[in-house]
Structure formats: structure tokens, C-alpha cells
Scaffold this motif. Structure first.
Motif, PDB file in Angstrom:
ATOM      1  N   ILE A   1      -2.172  -1.049  -2.141  1.00  0.00           N
ATOM      2  CA  ILE A   1      -2.193  -1.790  -0.746  1.00  0.00           C
ATOM      3  C   ILE A   1      -3.465  -3.052  -1.016  1.00  0.00           C
ATOM      4  O   ILE A   1      -3.594  -3.895   0.059  1.00  0.00           O
ATOM      5  N   THR A   2      -3.782  -2.782  -1.410  1.00  0.00           N
ATOM      6  CA  THR A   2      -4.828  -4.662  -2.250  1.00  0.00           C
ATOM      7  C   THR A   2      -4.433  -5.947  -1.340  1.00  0.00           C
ATOM      8  O   THR A   2      -4.830  -6.774  -1.614  1.00  0.00           O
ATOM      9  N   ASP A   3      -2.284  -5.829  -2.291  1.00  0.00           N
ATOM     10  CA  ASP A   3      -2.396  -6.800  -1.942  1.00  0.00           C
ATOM     11  C   ASP A   3      -1.595  -6.962  -0.506  1.00  0.00           C
ATOM     12  O   ASP A   3      -0.517  -7.984  -0.542  1.00  0.00           O
ATOM     13  N   LYS A   4      -2.180  -6.210   0.194  1.00  0.00           N
ATOM     14  CA  LYS A   4      -1.874  -6.720   2.177  1.00  0.00           C
ATOM     15  C   LYS A   4      -3.008  -7.109   2.919  1.00  0.00           C
ATOM     16  O   LYS A   4      -3.740  -6.825   2.325  1.00  0.00           O
ATOM     17  N   CYS A   5      -2.083  -6.943   3.395  1.00  0.00           N
ATOM     18  CA  CYS A   5      -3.375  -8.038   4.666  1.00  0.00           C
ATOM     19  C   CYS A   5      -3.354  -6.939   5.715  1.00  0.00           C
ATOM     20  O   CYS A   5      -2.525  -5.898   5.626  1.00  0.00           O
ATOM     21  N   LEU A   6      -3.565  -6.659   6.456  1.00  0.00           N
ATOM     22  CA  LEU A   6      -3.872  -6.009   7.508  1.00  0.00           C
ATOM     23  C   LEU A   6      -3.200  -5.683   8.405  1.00  0.00           C
ATOM     24  O   LEU A   6      -2.636  -4.113   8.922  1.00  0.00           O
ATOM     25  N   GLY A   7      -2.810  -6.254   8.839  1.00  0.00           N
ATOM     26  CA  GLY A   7      -0.952  -6.864   9.695  1.00  0.00           C
ATOM     27  C   GLY A   7       0.016  -5.796   8.975  1.00  0.00           C
ATOM     28  O   GLY A   7       0.518  -5.280   9.267  1.00  0.00           O
ATOM     29  N   GLU A   8       0.100  -5.665   7.411  1.00  0.00           N
ATOM     30  CA  GLU A   8       0.595  -5.040   6.597  1.00  0.00           C
ATOM     31  C   GLU A   8       0.978  -3.675   6.583  1.00  0.00           C
ATOM     32  O   GLU A   8       1.644  -3.127   6.201  1.00  0.00           O
ATOM     33  N   LEU A   9       0.183  -3.155   6.874  1.00  0.00           N
ATOM     34  CA  LEU A   9      -0.676  -1.787   5.869  1.00  0.00           C
ATOM     35  C   LEU A   9       0.352  -0.954   7.621  1.00  0.00           C
ATOM     36  O   LEU A   9       0.071  -1.093   8.456  1.00  0.00           O
ATOM     37  N   SER A  10       1.166   0.002   7.088  1.00  0.00           N
ATOM     38  CA  SER A  10       1.604   0.952   8.064  1.00  0.00           C
ATOM     39  C   SER A  10       1.116   1.976   8.042  1.00  0.00           C
ATOM     40  O   SER A  10      -0.386   2.465   8.144  1.00  0.00           O
ATOM     41  N   ASP A  11       1.613   2.692   9.484  1.00  0.00           N
ATOM     42  CA  ASP A  11       0.730   3.633   9.798  1.00  0.00           C
ATOM     43  C   ASP A  11       0.183   5.138   9.298  1.00  0.00           C
ATOM     44  O   ASP A  11      -0.762   5.821   9.146  1.00  0.00           O
ATOM     45  N   PHE A  12       1.031   5.181   7.930  1.00  0.00           N
ATOM     46  CA  PHE A  12       0.994   6.103   7.410  1.00  0.00           C
ATOM     47  C   PHE A  12      -0.744   5.100   6.234  1.00  0.00           C
ATOM     48  O   PHE A  12      -1.060   6.066   5.936  1.00  0.00           O
ATOM     49  N   ASP A  13      -0.767   4.369   5.455  1.00  0.00           N
ATOM     50  CA  ASP A  13      -1.375   3.576   5.071  1.00  0.00           C
ATOM     51  C   ASP A  13      -3.246   3.611   6.017  1.00  0.00           C
ATOM     52  O   ASP A  13      -3.847   4.520   4.930  1.00  0.00           O
ATOM     53  N   LEU A  14      -2.518   3.499   7.182  1.00  0.00           N
ATOM     54  CA  LEU A  14      -4.338   3.762   7.532  1.00  0.00           C
ATOM     55  C   LEU A  14      -5.120   4.446   8.072  1.00  0.00           C
ATOM     56  O   LEU A  14      -5.296   5.008   8.209  1.00  0.00           O
ATOM     57  N   ILE A  15      -4.219   5.924   7.980  1.00  0.00           N
ATOM     58  CA  ILE A  15      -3.878   7.590   8.088  1.00  0.00           C
ATOM     59  C   ILE A  15      -5.128   7.641   6.709  1.00  0.00           C
ATOM     60  O   ILE A  15      -5.569   8.305   6.608  1.00  0.00           O
ATOM     61  N   ARG A  16      -4.233   7.375   5.919  1.00  0.00           N
ATOM     62  CA  ARG A  16      -4.532   7.486   4.492  1.00  0.00           C
ATOM     63  C   ARG A  16      -6.267   7.197   3.974  1.00  0.00           C
ATOM     64  O   ARG A  16      -6.665   7.639   3.150  1.00  0.00           O
ATOM     65  N   CYS A  17      -6.482   5.600   4.397  1.00  0.00           N
ATOM     66  CA  CYS A  17      -7.544   5.019   4.476  1.00  0.00           C
ATOM     67  C   CYS A  17      -8.282   6.117   5.145  1.00  0.00           C
ATOM     68  O   CYS A  17      -9.819   6.172   4.491  1.00  0.00           O
ATOM     69  N   ILE A  18      -8.351   6.709   6.921  1.00  0.00           N
ATOM     70  CA  ILE A  18      -8.955   7.550   6.837  1.00  0.00           C
ATOM     71  C   ILE A  18      -9.690   8.945   6.150  1.00  0.00           C
ATOM     72  O   ILE A  18     -10.782   8.875   6.015  1.00  0.00           O
ATOM     73  N   ARG A  19      -8.501   9.302   6.289  1.00  0.00           N
ATOM     74  CA  ARG A  19      -8.963  10.336   5.065  1.00  0.00           C
ATOM     75  C   ARG A  19     -10.216  10.100   4.491  1.00  0.00           C
ATOM     76  O   ARG A  19     -10.271  11.249   3.569  1.00  0.00           O
TER      77      ARG A  19
END
Length: 57
Positions: free
Chosen positions: A39-57
């Protein structure tokens, strides 16, 4: 305000990015370090819901 076009890699220091790369290589059989490095090569808009949930956890 955060620039949503910058990749996450641009918010990391050089040492943090190298550490993520080393962890992904060292623990390649584990999904979390590999995912984090991915995910380090993704911008904020490219993050999926799964990525965001995993970041929060």
C-alpha cells in the motif's frame, strides 16, 4: 490539508520505507508486512475499504 494525490511512501521517512521493504522481504510468507509494503505505492484515493479497515486495526 492532506494532498490526496501523494503516495503513502511520500509520507514515510527513508528509514521507515526501507524498514517496510526489509520486513516484506524477511516475512514474505506473512500477509501483513507484504500488504503494508504494497500500500505504500498507493495514494489515499486508491486505498480500498479493506485497506482502510486494516490500517485502522
Amino acid at each position: 490539508m492532506i494532498n490526496r494525490k501523494k503516495t503513502l511512501k511520500e509520507f514515510l521517512t527513508k528509514e521507515e520505507y526501507e524498514g517496510a521493504a526489509q520486513n516484506a522481504a524477511k516475512f514474505s510468507e506473512m500477509s501483513l508486512p507484504v500488504w503494508y509494503f504494497g500500500i505504500t505505492d498507493k495514494c489515499l484515493g486508491e486505498l480500498s475499504d479493506f485497506d482502510l479497515i486494516r490500517c485502522i486495526r
